[in-house]
Scaffold this active site. Structure first.
Site, mmCIF file in Angstrom:
data_model
loop_
_atom_site.group_PDB
_atom_site.id
_atom_site.type_symbol
_atom_site.label_atom_id
_atom_site.label_comp_id
_atom_site.label_asym_id
_atom_site.label_seq_id
_atom_site.Cartn_x
_atom_site.Cartn_y
_atom_site.Cartn_z
ATOM 1 C CE1 TYR A 152 -4.412 2.147 1.169
ATOM 2 C CE2 TYR A 152 -2.797 3.187 2.596
ATOM 3 C CZ TYR A 152 -3.583 3.230 1.807
ATOM 4 O OH TYR A 152 -4.464 4.452 1.559
ATOM 5 C CE LYS A 156 -3.528 5.604 -1.459
ATOM 6 N NZ LYS A 156 -5.274 5.352 -2.458
#
Ligand code: NAP
Length: 241
Positions: A152, A156
């Site tokens: 993640y 991001k």
């Protein structure tokens, strides 16, 4: 002329709040969802009740062909969106040493691949029109890194690099590209986290709301933000500076 805002992942949480906010600002909203058709329809009905206009648009942002199949005819019929908000995202948390191919690839493909697929599908007509706003929803995890979220955090952080590069490519055509990076926001995504423990890590002492993220997106989408591009705006209660 009707201005259009495309919001991915608009069926729930932060995306829903962004869709409602932009609709109140006068945009017709193309409200994307992956699986929650009923929630997307409810959102569009709510926008209509408030006097706005919205269209529920089901596609998986990670599926390049599906994105194109959904957006090409719509751009042809209604024109390019004025604002594109790349909000759709998922987590598949776990320690890196145990991380499966699927946990890595699905998160990168949805969160970062979704940015590529959706933005590429609309950027050429936006360039031709010489105006527009691209706003990606990243995360404090992409800025600071978060253990248990290597996949993640990579997706991001990738969004931030992609937006800075794209910002430089399209600035001369009056298109701005910015990032909003939320900290912990009260949505389905964080409902299983130990809230009381995590709140101690936040200087403001609380999780944020989806409306607080939507307010930042609304600002970046507005005319007053015309000279702001390539920036990362944290909405995190002081968690990361
Ligand atoms: P959420 O409540 O879990 O909602 C996620 C939304 O994304 C839903 O509308 C979902 O659609 C959609 N979505 C997921 N995968 C998709 C796909 N492949 N194609 C199209 N749509 C897809 O999450 P949230 O908390 O609102 O998060 C929104 C964004 O903010 C995400 O990018 C997330 O990473 C980021 N963020 C959240 C937090 C937080 O604390 N909540 C913090 C930092 C950043 P369906 O309803 O159809 O599944």
């Amino acid at each position: 002329m009707t201005r259009i805002a495309l919001v991915t992942g608009a069926s729930r949480g932060i995306g829903r709040a962004i869709a409602l906010r932009l609709a109140r600002n006068g945009y017709r909203v193309w409200a994307n969802y992956a699986a929650s058709r009923q929630a997307a329809d409810d959102l569009c009905a709510e926008i209509a009740r408030q006097g706005g206009s919205a269209l529920a648009l089901g596609f998986n942002v990670g599926d390049s062909a599906a994105v194109k199949a959904a957006l090409d005819p719509l751009v042809e019929a209604e024109g390019a969106p004025d604002v594109v908000v790349l909000n759709a995202g998922i987590t598949k948390d776990g320690l890196f040493a145990m991380m499966s191919d699927d946990e890595w690839q699905s998160v990168i493909n949805t969160n970062l691949g979704g940015f590529f697929n959706v933005t590429r599908a609309v950027i050429r007509p936006m360039l031709r029109r010489r105006s527009g706003r691209v706003i990606a929803v990243s995360s404090v995890s992409g800025q600071a890194g978060n253990p248990g979220q290597v996949n993640y955090s990579a997706s991001k952080a990738g969004l931030i690099g992609a937006c800075k590069a794209l910002a430089k490519e399209v600035a001369s055509r009056k298109i701005t590209v910015n990032v909003v990076a939320p900290g912990f926001i009260d949505t389905d995504m964080v409902k299983d986290l130990p809230k009381a423990d995590l709140e101690k890590l936040i200087p403001a002492g609380r999780f944020g709301t989806s409306d607080e993220v939507a307010a930042a997106v609304s600002f970046l989408a507005g005319d007053e933000a015309a000279y702001i591009t390539g920036q990362v705006l944290g909405v995190n209660g002081g968690m990361y500076m």
